[in-house]
Motif scaffolding. Sequence first.
Motif, short mmCIF file in Angstrom:
data_model
loop_
_atom_site.label_atom_id
_atom_site.label_comp_id
_atom_site.label_asym_id
_atom_site.label_seq_id
_atom_site.Cartn_x
_atom_site.Cartn_y
_atom_site.Cartn_z
N SER A 186 -22.94 -25.32 -11.64
CA SER A 186 -22.99 -26.10 -10.58
C SER A 186 -24.78 -26.50 -9.72
O SER A 186 -24.68 -27.03 -9.82
CB SER A 186 -22.12 -25.71 -9.51
OG SER A 186 -22.60 -24.18 -8.88
N SER A 187 -25.06 -25.96 -10.29
CA SER A 187 -26.80 -25.66 -10.14
C SER A 187 -27.14 -26.93 -10.78
O SER A 187 -28.12 -28.09 -10.07
CB SER A 187 -27.06 -24.69 -9.71
OG SER A 187 -27.30 -23.86 -8.98
N VAL A 188 -27.38 -27.21 -12.28
CA VAL A 188 -26.97 -28.16 -12.84
C VAL A 188 -26.57 -29.19 -12.64
O VAL A 188 -27.18 -30.78 -12.32
CB VAL A 188 -27.10 -27.56 -14.13
CG1 VAL A 188 -27.70 -28.80 -15.65
CG2 VAL A 188 -27.92 -26.13 -14.68
N VAL A 189 -25.34 -28.63 -12.19
CA VAL A 189 -24.62 -30.92 -11.56
C VAL A 189 -25.60 -30.85 -10.36
O VAL A 189 -25.03 -32.45 -10.30
CB VAL A 189 -23.21 -30.45 -11.57
CG1 VAL A 189 -22.73 -31.40 -10.77
CG2 VAL A 189 -22.48 -29.66 -12.80
N ALA A 190 -25.49 -30.30 -9.82
CA ALA A 190 -25.98 -30.75 -8.31
C ALA A 190 -27.48 -31.53 -8.45
O ALA A 190 -27.66 -32.35 -7.73
CB ALA A 190 -26.44 -29.68 -6.78
N PHE A 191 -28.32 -30.65 -9.50
CA PHE A 191 -29.80 -31.52 -9.65
C PHE A 191 -29.79 -32.75 -10.12
O PHE A 191 -30.30 -33.94 -10.23
CB PHE A 191 -30.81 -30.03 -10.69
CG PHE A 191 -31.16 -29.63 -9.35
CD1 PHE A 191 -33.25 -29.78 -9.29
CD2 PHE A 191 -30.44 -28.54 -8.91
CE1 PHE A 191 -33.77 -28.72 -8.54
CE2 PHE A 191 -30.82 -27.76 -7.89
CZ PHE A 191 -32.85 -27.66 -8.15
N LEU A 192 -28.36 -33.22 -11.64
CA LEU A 192 -28.08 -34.39 -11.99
C LEU A 192 -27.70 -34.92 -11.23
O LEU A 192 -27.90 -36.80 -10.93
CB LEU A 192 -26.95 -34.25 -13.19
CG LEU A 192 -27.65 -33.35 -14.67
CD1 LEU A 192 -26.51 -33.76 -16.10
CD2 LEU A 192 -28.27 -34.47 -15.31
#
Length: 416
Positions: A136-142
């Motif tokens: 979810s962290s990577v999705v947030a940054f994307l």
Amino acid sequence: MQEKIFILDFGSLYTQLIARRIREFNVYCEIYPFDNFPEPDPSVKGVILSGNPSSVNDETAFATKLSAIPVLSLRCETQSSTDKELSSNLENFIVETCKCGQTWTTAAFVDATVENLKKQLGNDKVILGLSGGVDSSVVAFLLHKAIGQNLTCIFVDHGLLRKNEFSKVLNSYLGLGLNVKGINAVDRFLDELNGISDPEKKRKTIGRVFIEVFEEEANKVKDVKWLAQGTIYPDVIESASAKGTIKSHHNVGGLPEKMNLQVVEPLRLLFKDEVRKVGAALGVPEFILNRHPFPGPGLAIRLLGAITRERLEILKEADDIFVEELKKNGLYDKVWQAGVILLPVQTVGVVDDERTYENAVALRAVISTDGMTADWVHLPYEFLGHISNEIINKVKGVNRVVYDISTKPPATIEWE
């Protein structure tokens, strides 16, 4: 012009595994249904037909149509045959067709994904359910890179998180400039889970309440049309197995019809280690990237039997000791995932020369690459002895500690 491989999917179970292996050779690939793919341009250096024994006639016809482009047909009935075919054919095929002249990179994936998200989402606002985990962290940054302030991150404390997790995660994301809203729903979740001991019912209850919470929060944010999820490919596999669902808490089947949100899952086709590479390309801080995976239902699936506030606190205290001691002793980054399981049994012990009858806990630490398989970690005996003493001496209600030495498969990483 970036060279690429087309993979045409004829219904094989291993299409994504083939794509993953191609990416490991640093070659860009795109997957399409065999009956719906774009006309190959000069950048397409080869085509792989991913099918099964029953699709051989269809594959032969397509191979004839694509006679101007090198074609490799992979038909697999078992994982062993997949490995054999991949090892004997795939590397030579890629080297001969692509010449490895231009490679697939995570940076290129990030740029392409961000552009696709911009086109897909436009200016519509998106609500993202944060778990505090890597995905979810990577999705947030994307999403933040693609749509900026149109992203609202919702972090829900359902009471089943690790000790002090709520404040740790909120502070982490707020420090990175993301728009994060924290929701305390502890009482709601624990009330819903009261008296439930069946693992399947636990997971479904948690998944249902999560969706309800996000829908309520989305209604408070004006013009939200999308719900983003950190779904990755192992979630998809284990939620939709032909032989039965392994994990029922993943919302990979879509949202309830009554919910007026569409799902966006930009990492759906990647494995965990690939997600970490994407995160690194985005500049996600290491303290987030290197976090151990944490189960979606939280400690509910490590708290075997009935969920009560008292048992939950026992588990949180024991788990916190284990994880923090791994960090202090330089072992945390050598472990893929670690945690404590509170068993639904009590055992006889002796404390201060008196007989006790208290809880037993199990330590679990595994090493893995993508979570599909895992082996138990050979932690030093001295360290395990230290952890046992720490937990028994500091956590009231525990008088026995055991260590899980099972592999996945046949066991799973989690106990429920």
